[in-house]
Design an enzyme around this catalytic site. Structure first.
Site, mmCIF file in Angstrom:
data_model
loop_
_atom_site.group_PDB
_atom_site.id
_atom_site.type_symbol
_atom_site.label_atom_id
_atom_site.label_comp_id
_atom_site.label_asym_id
_atom_site.label_seq_id
_atom_site.Cartn_x
_atom_site.Cartn_y
_atom_site.Cartn_z
ATOM 1 N N GLU A 1 0.837 -1.200 0.000
ATOM 2 C CA GLU A 1 0.000 0.000 0.000
ATOM 3 C C GLU A 1 0.873 1.251 0.000
ATOM 4 O O GLU A 1 0.586 2.232 -0.703
ATOM 5 C CB GLU A 1 -0.928 -0.023 1.212
ATOM 6 C CG GLU A 1 -1.871 1.172 1.308
ATOM 7 C CD GLU A 1 -1.291 2.321 2.111
ATOM 8 O OE1 GLU A 1 -1.602 3.488 1.794
ATOM 9 O OE2 GLU A 1 -0.519 2.050 3.044
ATOM 10 N N ASP B 1 0.691 3.815 -3.238
ATOM 11 C CA ASP B 1 0.321 5.219 -3.084
ATOM 12 C C ASP B 1 1.258 6.109 -3.896
ATOM 13 O O ASP B 1 0.821 7.065 -4.549
ATOM 14 C CB ASP B 1 0.368 5.588 -1.599
ATOM 15 C CG ASP B 1 0.082 7.059 -1.364
ATOM 16 O OD1 ASP B 1 -1.055 7.483 -1.606
ATOM 17 O OD2 ASP B 1 1.006 7.778 -0.929
ATOM 18 N N ASP C 1 -6.881 1.307 0.769
ATOM 19 C CA ASP C 1 -5.534 0.768 0.976
ATOM 20 C C ASP C 1 -5.296 -0.457 0.099
ATOM 21 O O ASP C 1 -4.209 -0.631 -0.471
ATOM 22 C CB ASP C 1 -5.332 0.394 2.446
ATOM 23 C CG ASP C 1 -5.211 1.613 3.346
ATOM 24 O OD1 ASP C 1 -5.075 2.737 2.824
ATOM 25 O OD2 ASP C 1 -5.241 1.436 4.580
ATOM 26 N N GLU D 1 -4.597 0.471 -3.520
ATOM 27 C CA GLU D 1 -3.223 0.951 -3.686
ATOM 28 C C GLU D 1 -2.240 -0.219 -3.640
ATOM 29 O O GLU D 1 -1.243 -0.237 -4.372
ATOM 30 C CB GLU D 1 -2.896 1.983 -2.617
ATOM 31 C CG GLU D 1 -3.640 3.301 -2.822
ATOM 32 C CD GLU D 1 -3.417 4.306 -1.723
ATOM 33 O OE1 GLU D 1 -3.690 5.500 -1.938
ATOM 34 O OE2 GLU D 1 -2.970 3.915 -0.622
#
Length: 228
Positions: free
Chosen positions: A45, A49, A118, A121
């Protein structure tokens, strides 16, 4: 590693077949079920991102070559914020393949905005690790689709927009009050009232205080802008 039918179907939904199936398993594994022999998706995650941010920044620059940094920044924030990621995660049904501990399952983890955002990502990072930047970029552009071209020129979040509207008219910043809460502890619904000192009021409900505040702010701003 052989994937189950649910993850094979998920691969079809996102349009990527993993060369290393362990990556997609890790991407959908929440920390509530991780162990010494089962990694969770937190590190992916973190990476996803950053990959998302780079792809989106580049896409926005290409979509509007004449835009200033001040115009691009709110559009970028609107496209990468957790709410948007969770919305896209729902569209491809990430919740159906999330691997959760019992407590998270019982508390509605498959519907939680933070978990869904999350996990999406993490999936982006898994694709990046599996097939490189071009594959991750293609995935992001495919999933975000027309959002990139249609993101509002002024993509400030509603609370910021309402505050700026109030300040421009000599009003104090809006106040947000929790006026109600319903539902079970694991899935509460909050009622938030947004108030301006000119008498303007709007209420909204959502599963998080932040979302209820944003919705109430949007409603109040719309009402104020319709007044003569």
């Amino acid at each position: 590693m052989k994937l189950g039918a649910d993850l094979r179907a998920f691969e079809t939904r996102i349009g990527h077949r993993f060369s290393d199936p362990a990556l997609v398993v890790r991407a959908v594994t929440h920390s509530s079920i991780s162990s010494a022999t089962r990694d969770d998706n937190q590190r992916l995650e973190f990476l996803g991102d950053r990959v998302l941010g780079l792809v989106m920044a580049d896409a926005l620059l290409r979509a509007d070559p004449g835009a200033s940094e001040g115009q691009l920044a709110p559009r970028f924030n609107a496209l990468v914020r957790k709410e948007t990621c969770a919305e896209i995660a729902r569209e491809i049904d990430v919740g159906a393949v999330l691997k959760l501990g019992r407590s998270e399952m019982l508390s509605g983890g498959r519907r939680k905005q933070a978990l869904l955002g999350d996990a999406l990502e993490a999936v982006i990072a898994a694709v990046y690790r599996d097939a490189g930047y071009d594959a991750a970029e293609a995935l992001i552009l495919r999933l975000w689709g027309s959002r990139i071209d249609t993101v509002e020129v002024d993509a400030r979040d509603p609370k910021t927009a309402l505050q700026e509207w109030a300040q421009a008219r000599g009003l104090t910043p809006p106040v947000y009050r929790e006026v109600g809460r319903s539902g079970p502890d694991h899935a509460p619904v909050f009622t938030i009232r947004a108030e301006l000192d000119n008498g303007g009021v709007a209420e909204a409900q959502a599963g998080s205080k932040r979302q209820a505040e944003q919705t109430a702010a949007a409603q109040l701003l719309a009402e104020m802008e319709q007044q003569p």
